[in-house]
Design an enzyme around this catalytic site. Structure first.
Site, PDB file in Angstrom:
ATOM      1  N   ASP A 101      -0.461  -6.916   5.019  1.00 57.09           N
ATOM      2  CA  ASP A 101      -1.236  -8.137   5.268  1.00 57.09           C
ATOM      3  C   ASP A 101      -0.368  -9.343   5.605  1.00 57.09           C
ATOM      4  O   ASP A 101      -0.723 -10.154   6.474  1.00 57.09           O
ATOM      5  CB  ASP A 101      -2.126  -8.462   4.067  1.00 57.09           C
ATOM      6  N   THR A 136       0.810  -1.216   0.000  1.00 52.34           N
ATOM      7  CA  THR A 136       0.000   0.000   0.000  1.00 52.34           C
ATOM      8  C   THR A 136       0.844   1.267   0.000  1.00 52.34           C
ATOM      9  O   THR A 136       0.476   2.274  -0.614  1.00 52.34           O
ATOM     10  CB  THR A 136      -0.931   0.011   1.231  1.00 52.34           C
TER      11      THR A 136
END
Length: 327
Positions: free
Chosen positions: A109, A18
């Site tokens: 994640d 991200t």
């Protein structure tokens, strides 16, 4: 300890995530070459009076000179696989003698899986390796990317902490002792069984008593090669046939996620028989608690039965650390 050389060198290994994404037609997506452009345009990462990719001096007068290795393709961390862990470890080994520290930019994640895997692959590590990322991309006006990236670069460049670490929200954690606890909050990670190695506020406070001692022997790689490992979560009313099927070849290692202090239903002879059968075939089974805090203990009959049949106690290992250690 914080170093006092005029310039320290850090290699940034940019895998994706991200932190470097921009908004596209189908949502956030990484853009090749964009991260380095952004760092060049920000004073914290580029002193206009210094050579390219050089920070302004710290309070103690130390600059960080960094280079960037950008992976192609850049990955969302959900797409990270074992071979990518190996690639990162090999790149650190390749450039080990050229840099004082290493910073891995990574999606959140699966960051803990990668941090855990690197901690077991980089044997005799004497230099600081830090993983970081962000919940909000650097491309957004309001983001956590700048703070995480600069803090992680500071720890990798100015401090000798011979460990694989994870830096997020002003805290430095031991990489194989933390977990992602929040899918949307900026303080996404926590280390329930070990205090942070460092906290960054007005001053940087390093818990030196927790830092591992630097090894004497040279760095070597112990590459992860075993992919026939997995995790099985115990749950009420589960079918023994489901567990038995999971334990069939080619499985060679299993993290058994148990209740509380390492307990399973001790009255389920069919479950115990399935586990015993797998152990007899040479399958390594590690008992890890489903709880975020605490450890496996044989305080109850429902836990001690596992030890009796050869299940190994994972103590306070996280699921991610146990899984990557098995591999």
């Amino acid at each position: 300890m914080e170093m006092e050389n005029t310039t320290r060198r850090v290699l940034i290994i940019y895998t994706g995530g991200t932190i470097g994404m921009q908004q596209g037609e189908n949502g956030y997506t990484p853009v090749a070459g964009w991260m380095e452009e952004q760092l060049r345009s920000r004073y914290a990462f580029q002193d206009p009076y210094a050579p390219p990719r050089t920070t302004p001096p710290s309070k103690s007068g130390v600059r960080i000179s960094y280079d960037i290795v950008e992976y192609d393709p850049l990955l969302d961390s959900a797409n990270m696989e074992t071979r990518h862990w190996v690639q990162i470890a090999q790149d650190i080994k390749k450039y080990y003698h050229e840099y004082d520290g290493f910073l891995v930019l990574h999606g959140t994640d699966t960051m803990v899986y990668t941090a855990s895997a690197l901690s077991f692959m980089l044997v005799n590590l004497r230099k600081t390796v830090v993983l970081t990322g962000s919940q909000i991309p650097l491309s957004e006006l309001r983001n956590d990317a700048v703070n995480n990236l600069f803090g992680a670069l500071t720890m990798a460049g100015l401090y000798e902490i011979p460990e694989v670490c994870l830096y997020f929200d002003n805290k430095l954690y031991r990489g194989n002792r933390c977990q992602k606890m929040d899918s949307s909050g900026l303080g996404a990670f926590s280390s329930s069984n070990l205090a942070p190695l460092a906290k960054v506020g007005v001053e940087i406070e390093v818990a030196w008593h927790l830092i591992l001692q630097a090894p004497v022997r040279p760095l070597r790689l112990r590459l992860i090669k075993e992919q026939n490992v997995g995790a099985f979560r115990i749950f009420p009313g589960m079918s023994a046939s489901l567990l038995r099927q999971f334990l069939q070849p080619p499985i060679r290692g299993v993290v058994l996620e148990t209740y509380g202090a390492g307990n399973i239903p001790a009255t389920r002879a069919d479950v115990l028989a399935s586990l015993q059968e797998a152990i007899n075939r040479g399958v390594v089974i590690i008992n890890c608690t489903q709880c975020a805090k605490g450890s496996v203990r044989s305080a109850y009959e429902s836990g001690s039965v596992l030890a009796k049949i050869g299940v190994i106690s994972g103590a306070d290992l996280t699921i991610e650390a146990a899984l990557t250690k098995l591999a």
